[in-house]
Design a protein around this motif. Structure first.
Motif, PDB file in Angstrom:
ATOM      1  N   TYR A 159       2.896   9.881  -9.624  1.00 36.97           N
ATOM      2  CA  TYR A 159       2.269  10.174 -11.031  1.00 36.97           C
ATOM      3  C   TYR A 159       1.523  11.216 -10.859  1.00 36.97           C
ATOM      4  O   TYR A 159       1.382  11.960 -12.217  1.00 36.97           O
ATOM      5  N   GLY A 160       0.699  11.662  -9.772  1.00 39.41           N
ATOM      6  CA  GLY A 160      -0.152  12.801  -9.729  1.00 39.41           C
ATOM      7  C   GLY A 160       0.613  14.034  -9.914  1.00 39.41           C
ATOM      8  O   GLY A 160       0.044  15.074 -10.254  1.00 39.41           O
ATOM      9  N   TYR A 161       2.056  14.168  -9.446  1.00 44.24           N
ATOM     10  CA  TYR A 161       2.729  15.255  -9.422  1.00 44.24           C
ATOM     11  C   TYR A 161       3.596  15.398 -10.562  1.00 44.24           C
ATOM     12  O   TYR A 161       3.531  16.632 -11.074  1.00 44.24           O
ATOM     13  N   PHE A 162       4.270  14.516 -11.014  1.00 47.46           N
ATOM     14  CA  PHE A 162       5.307  14.598 -11.926  1.00 47.46           C
ATOM     15  C   PHE A 162       4.534  14.429 -13.316  1.00 47.46           C
ATOM     16  O   PHE A 162       5.212  14.748 -14.368  1.00 47.46           O
ATOM     17  N   LEU A 163       3.428  13.407 -13.474  1.00 54.38           N
ATOM     18  CA  LEU A 163       3.252  13.142 -14.815  1.00 54.38           C
ATOM     19  C   LEU A 163       2.015  13.496 -15.303  1.00 54.38           C
ATOM     20  O   LEU A 163       1.817  14.205 -16.448  1.00 54.38           O
ATOM     21  N   GLU A 164       0.708  13.227 -14.634  1.00 53.38           N
ATOM     22  CA  GLU A 164      -0.524  13.460 -15.139  1.00 53.38           C
ATOM     23  C   GLU A 164      -0.592  15.066 -15.400  1.00 53.38           C
ATOM     24  O   GLU A 164      -1.430  15.332 -16.492  1.00 53.38           O
ATOM     25  N   PRO A 165      -0.139  16.020 -14.596  1.00 54.63           N
ATOM     26  CA  PRO A 165      -0.417  17.328 -14.888  1.00 54.63           C
ATOM     27  C   PRO A 165       0.146  17.739 -16.251  1.00 54.63           C
ATOM     28  O   PRO A 165      -0.325  18.885 -16.822  1.00 54.63           O
ATOM     29  N   HIS A 166       1.001  16.985 -16.880  1.00 51.18           N
ATOM     30  CA  HIS A 166       1.521  17.413 -18.213  1.00 51.18           C
ATOM     31  C   HIS A 166       0.845  16.534 -19.270  1.00 51.18           C
ATOM     32  O   HIS A 166       1.241  16.503 -20.474  1.00 51.18           O
ATOM     33  N   LEU A 167       0.137  15.598 -18.995  1.00 50.40           N
ATOM     34  CA  LEU A 167      -0.762  14.644 -20.009  1.00 50.40           C
ATOM     35  C   LEU A 167      -1.681  15.565 -20.536  1.00 50.40           C
ATOM     36  O   LEU A 167      -3.074  14.979 -20.216  1.00 50.40           O
ATOM     37  N   ILE A 168      -1.617  16.453 -21.160  1.00 49.92           N
ATOM     38  CA  ILE A 168      -2.857  17.048 -21.820  1.00 49.92           C
ATOM     39  C   ILE A 168      -3.467  16.271 -22.839  1.00 49.92           C
ATOM     40  O   ILE A 168      -3.125  15.799 -23.902  1.00 49.92           O
ATOM     41  N   GLU A 169      -4.827  16.412 -22.679  1.00 53.79           N
ATOM     42  CA  GLU A 169      -5.642  15.681 -23.556  1.00 53.79           C
ATOM     43  C   GLU A 169      -6.572  16.610 -24.347  1.00 53.79           C
ATOM     44  O   GLU A 169      -7.252  17.592 -24.029  1.00 53.79           O
ATOM     45  N   LEU A 207       0.819  -1.189  -0.117  1.00 53.84           N
ATOM     46  CA  LEU A 207      -0.005  -0.064  -0.120  1.00 53.84           C
ATOM     47  C   LEU A 207       0.882   1.293   0.167  1.00 53.84           C
ATOM     48  O   LEU A 207       0.406   2.179  -0.764  1.00 53.84           O
ATOM     49  N   PHE A 208       2.074   1.274   0.723  1.00 55.76           N
ATOM     50  CA  PHE A 208       2.731   2.361   0.854  1.00 55.76           C
ATOM     51  C   PHE A 208       3.585   2.522  -0.753  1.00 55.76           C
ATOM     52  O   PHE A 208       3.619   3.835  -1.130  1.00 55.76           O
ATOM     53  N   LEU A 209       3.964   1.676  -1.189  1.00 55.14           N
ATOM     54  CA  LEU A 209       4.549   1.730  -2.494  1.00 55.14           C
ATOM     55  C   LEU A 209       3.711   2.137  -3.505  1.00 55.14           C
ATOM     56  O   LEU A 209       3.702   3.263  -4.398  1.00 55.14           O
ATOM     57  N   LEU A 210       2.160   1.757  -3.430  1.00 52.82           N
ATOM     58  CA  LEU A 210       1.189   1.905  -4.480  1.00 52.82           C
ATOM     59  C   LEU A 210       0.849   3.597  -4.069  1.00 52.82           C
ATOM     60  O   LEU A 210       0.606   4.428  -5.111  1.00 52.82           O
ATOM     61  N   GLY A 211       0.756   3.791  -2.877  1.00 56.31           N
ATOM     62  CA  GLY A 211       0.360   5.342  -2.505  1.00 56.31           C
ATOM     63  C   GLY A 211       1.499   6.179  -3.229  1.00 56.31           C
ATOM     64  O   GLY A 211       1.307   7.526  -3.660  1.00 56.31           O
ATOM     65  N   THR A 212       2.829   5.863  -2.734  1.00 54.56           N
ATOM     66  CA  THR A 212       4.009   6.569  -3.225  1.00 54.56           C
ATOM     67  C   THR A 212       3.866   6.785  -4.754  1.00 54.56           C
ATOM     68  O   THR A 212       4.263   7.938  -5.398  1.00 54.56           O
ATOM     69  N   ALA A 213       3.646   5.434  -5.574  1.00 55.12           N
ATOM     70  CA  ALA A 213       3.648   5.603  -6.897  1.00 55.12           C
ATOM     71  C   ALA A 213       2.470   6.527  -7.650  1.00 55.12           C
ATOM     72  O   ALA A 213       2.652   7.419  -8.686  1.00 55.12           O
ATOM     73  N   CYS A 214       1.349   6.510  -6.807  1.00 57.08           N
ATOM     74  CA  CYS A 214       0.306   7.411  -7.304  1.00 57.08           C
ATOM     75  C   CYS A 214       0.602   8.858  -7.021  1.00 57.08           C
ATOM     76  O   CYS A 214       0.246   9.805  -8.035  1.00 57.08           O
ATOM     77  N   VAL A 215       1.338   9.309  -5.855  1.00 56.66           N
ATOM     78  CA  VAL A 215       1.423  10.636  -5.569  1.00 56.66           C
ATOM     79  C   VAL A 215       2.734  11.198  -6.607  1.00 56.66           C
ATOM     80  O   VAL A 215       2.546  12.498  -7.212  1.00 56.66           O
TER      81      VAL A 215
END
Length: 290
Positions: A38-48, A28-36
């Motif tokens: 992703y939400g900080y570094f990746l998704e904000p730049h994935l313009i659709e 759960l810790f690893l999944l939570g860290t991965a989600c954070v």
């Protein structure tokens, strides 16, 4: 002997359970860290870039392309350099009309650093007609005068409870813009007397007040404000939604036989530098295409 064996078995079961719990917590810790991450570094730049077709009898020859930009939130979480990349995205779409539906700026402190914003906006869809409305952030954080100045210097016309008629590609349509429903002046009658035969686009930053305009001959309402929750969690959905953005959250809504509303997820972020399951969006509407 039997008693010792039972005790050993119980301790073994407890050890197995503790070991399982430790592994589960680690996962759960690893999944939570991965989600954070992703939400900080990746998704904000994935313009659709989403594409939509809207037919209307009055738009008879060829399509008029409208591009909606909303909730850019220039500031701590949206630099001018990144905004320039977004402008490049929009320019490739060859818009006839660009509609900015509020919250270009994020806060008053940021606004003081925005001297170069008009220079960037002047590059946006050169030759297109450009209109804008107020969002709550332009009022809430003292950016009203800065916003007006930026729009004036960058070729945008600000619509504050008013309607304008434009002729484009030999087609005539009406564009209306409402003031911010939270901090601005609410006016539910300013569209009285518009021509119901013409295609009519309505810019409304907060989506929920559309319920006050259901008797107005509007074909397409474009809203933002919600960021689609900005962070959407499994099971919990969108735990945080803004005022006047809790009923119509994202995507298409059909309100009357004539009127549809589209609520864009927007581009920027506010309060937190995260997006999760709510990708930034540039919405494109081709009018007159069947």
């Amino acid at each position: 002997m039997g008693t010792v064996l039972r005790k050993t078995t119980r301790w073994h079961v407890r050890w197995m359970m503790l070991n399982w719990i430790e592994h589960l917590l680690a996962i759960l810790f690893l999944l939570g860290t991965a989600c954070v991450m992703y939400g900080y570094f990746l998704e904000p730049h994935l313009i659709e870039v989403t594409h939509h077709k809207v037919g209307h009898a009055s738009i008879k020859s060829g399509a008029i392309r409208i591009v909606q930009l909303t909730d850019i939130h220039l500031g701590d979480f949206m630099s001018l350099k990144r905004f320039d990349h977004i402008i490049d995205h929009v320019n490739a779409l060859e818009a006839d009309i660009v509609l900015l539906t509020g919250d270009l700026l994020d806060n008053a402190k940021t606004n003081q650093k925005m001297d170069k914003v008009p220079e960037s906006l002047l590059r946006l869809s050169e030759g297109a007609l450009k209109f804008a409305v107020f969002g709550n952030h332009e009022y809430e954080f003292g950016g009203e005068s800065n916003y007006r100045k930026i729009l004036e210097e960058s070729g945008f016309r600000l619509l504050v409870n008013e309607t304008t008629t434009v002729v484009l590609n030999s087609q005539t349509l009406q564009i209306s813009g409402a003031d911010c429903a939270i901090f601005g002046e609410r006016d539910y009658t300013f569209m009285d007397g518009i021509d119901p035969a013409l295609f009519h686009v309505f810019m409304l930053h907060q989506p929920d007040p559309i319920d006050h305009y259901l008797l107005v001959p509007i074909d397409l309402t474009l809203s933002g404000h919600t960021h689609s929750g900005q962070i959407r969690l499994p099971i919990l959905g969108t735990p945080i939604l803004p005022e006047l953005g809790k009923k119509y959250i994202d995507g298409w809504y059909r309100h009357t036989e004539r009127m549809s509303q589209y609520v864009s997820r927007g581009i920027g972020m506010t309060m937190l530098p995260f997006r999760f399951q709510s990708r930034p969006e540039i919405a494109v509407f081709d009018i007159g295409v069947e």
